[in-house]
Motif scaffolding. Sequence first.
Motif, PDB file in Angstrom:
ATOM      1  N   HIS A   2      65.599  41.692  14.016  1.00  0.00           N
ATOM      2  CA  HIS A   2      65.093  40.311  14.061  1.00  0.00           C
ATOM      3  C   HIS A   2      64.048  40.222  15.174  1.00  0.00           C
ATOM      4  O   HIS A   2      64.387  40.229  16.358  1.00  0.00           O
ATOM      5  CB  HIS A   2      66.262  39.346  14.323  1.00  0.00           C
ATOM      6  CG  HIS A   2      65.839  37.903  14.321  1.00  0.00           C
ATOM      7  ND1 HIS A   2      66.719  36.874  14.486  1.00  0.00           N
ATOM      8  CD2 HIS A   2      64.620  37.329  14.172  1.00  0.00           C
ATOM      9  CE1 HIS A   2      66.076  35.726  14.441  1.00  0.00           C
ATOM     10  NE2 HIS A   2      64.791  35.977  14.265  1.00  0.00           N
ATOM     11  N   GLU A  78      62.411  36.224   8.184  1.00  0.00           N
ATOM     12  CA  GLU A  78      63.463  35.294   8.606  1.00  0.00           C
ATOM     13  C   GLU A  78      63.280  34.072   7.710  1.00  0.00           C
ATOM     14  O   GLU A  78      62.305  33.326   7.865  1.00  0.00           O
ATOM     15  CB  GLU A  78      63.306  34.932  10.081  1.00  0.00           C
ATOM     16  CG  GLU A  78      64.360  33.946  10.555  1.00  0.00           C
ATOM     17  CD  GLU A  78      64.238  33.620  12.049  1.00  0.00           C
ATOM     18  OE1 GLU A  78      63.204  33.926  12.671  1.00  0.00           O
ATOM     19  OE2 GLU A  78      65.197  33.036  12.578  1.00  0.00           O
ATOM     20  N   HIS A 194      59.463  37.213  20.580  1.00  0.00           N
ATOM     21  CA  HIS A 194      58.249  36.511  20.150  1.00  0.00           C
ATOM     22  C   HIS A 194      57.050  36.866  21.029  1.00  0.00           C
ATOM     23  O   HIS A 194      55.911  36.675  20.634  1.00  0.00           O
ATOM     24  CB  HIS A 194      58.446  34.991  20.249  1.00  0.00           C
ATOM     25  CG  HIS A 194      59.234  34.382  19.125  1.00  0.00           C
ATOM     26  ND1 HIS A 194      60.554  34.656  18.899  1.00  0.00           N
ATOM     27  CD2 HIS A 194      58.875  33.490  18.158  1.00  0.00           C
ATOM     28  CE1 HIS A 194      60.979  33.957  17.843  1.00  0.00           C
ATOM     29  NE2 HIS A 194      59.983  33.256  17.378  1.00  0.00           N
TER      30      HIS A 194
HETATM   31 FE   LIG Z   1      63.416  34.521  14.734  1.00  0.00          FE
END
Ligand SMILES: [Fe+2]
Length: 236
Positions: A2, A78, A194
Amino acid sequence: MHCHILPGLDDGSETEEMSLAMIAQAYKRGVRGLIATPHASPLFQSTSTETIRRMCRVLGQKASGMLNTEFPIYPGQEIFATSENLELLEQGKLLTLADSRYVLLELQPSAAFMDLFRVMRTVRNFGCIPVLAHVERYRVLYHNMEHLEELEYAGTLFQMNSHSLEGGLLDEKAHWCRELIKKQKIQFISSDMHNLQDRGPIGERAVNWITQKLPAGYGRALLAGNARDLLNIEAK
Ligand SMILES: [Fe+2]
């Protein structure tokens, strides 16, 4: 399994340089490959699955060149569980995790329990294995083991963000996260990275806690083994 490593697709990495810097840092912490999971959500522009696959190949090649070793980046998404996205998933028009049966799903943190339950059952009925992203975010599951176990019995696997483990002794959320892990309710720990700052690669603090405080087999499964199983890769 992820992370938002593909540049320019969502609120994750902005440039290829940034992606490579994130990969370099993740590599230092022991990460040996990634499943890229850009958002499939009404909040972001949609990207075709072919584009995601191509970007994974290109970034994987550049990362391997930079690190001087094979660093695979597998395609995934996602998936925000709108009814439209669930239809697309059923039609094979959204990506599962690395072309496995596992699907990374998210809902609003304020989602009602019945909505969570319905989505997990629906995805299960497609023949997929639902993985609920950042399980610690859902208000109805916070301090509610019964609800969590109902989802578990419905065939849901749970992913937790490594950064949620990093709070100190007085951090109630981090305490709950650690309790869930000690009860072995979580299958995947991922960074959900991120950027390089506040939402970066997995931190040493989380890795140390997992390797020192948990039974070794479970710790290894959380950090790598379950993801390897998903990819059908033998441990080296
Ligand atoms: Fe995410």
